[in-house]
Design a protein around this motif. Sequence first.
Motif: not given
Length: 273
Positions: A113-119, A121-125, A176-186
């Motif tokens: 979440x910190x990476x998204x905001x630092x790059x 990102x916004x909180x969006x509804x 920059x929304x790091x792929x959590x799925x790729x991270x977790x699966x790898x």
Amino acid sequence: MSTTRLAFIAVSSVVLLGTAYSVVYNTYLDTSNPLLTHLPHPLSKTHRWASKGNPLNVYFIKKAWGWTSAAFLLAWGTGPPSTRTVPRLTRWFSATAVWLVFTAWFFGPALFERIVLASGGECVLSLPSGDALSLPAEYCHTGAAVSPATHPALFTTSSFVLPSEWRATPRLRKGHDVSGHIFLLTLSILLLAQQIAPSFRLTRWSTPHAVAMCANLTLIGIWLFATGTTSVYFHSPGEKITGYLLALVCFIMAQIPGNALVATAPREKPHAN
């Protein structure tokens, strides 16, 4: 060749080939785009694995670390005493801690979440009209749903009249929304491959341990397939590559405590003739 190296080659090939395919054939969905991320994948009607509601995603990927932990603990617990070592358990515990830091909590928001905001990102509804409403970041950190009834002040600028019972959960988008799925699966693939290595040095397996090993090998295969579907259909190429690279870094970090235990463990002295 070690099981860890084989797993590294396999997952690296899947991520790189899947990502290349997604670029060449334009099959990926940019999940950072707030106008697209809440919509079905354009290929979801013709490509089963492009749908977020496919069984692989719902029952396995979203619970990947739970499945990975269960498989590891089953193999560790059913193995002979010579393989039930503290360093192996420590590596799993360290990987779990690293996973939590990146995905759940790091003195507040998780690192992802910190990476998204630092790059940027916004909180969006995402509104039913298709518009995106920007909210303060803390609404995304809590993960709670908002509605005109519970948070009327948030909807005063919206030109679209919402029913009071409508509610939705804001998400972090853009950036920059790091792929959590790729991270977790790898990370899962590398950990399981490393942790089953001691069993291949045994001369025989008990029946429970044989079942556990089959479960681990099957799960590694499922995770490789899931890595492929994610690489082909979701996230931008850069987000997939950073998820993969961060997983490699975290896997290496998770080795440090276990390796330290091995290095400091007393060694048996050779018997005198």
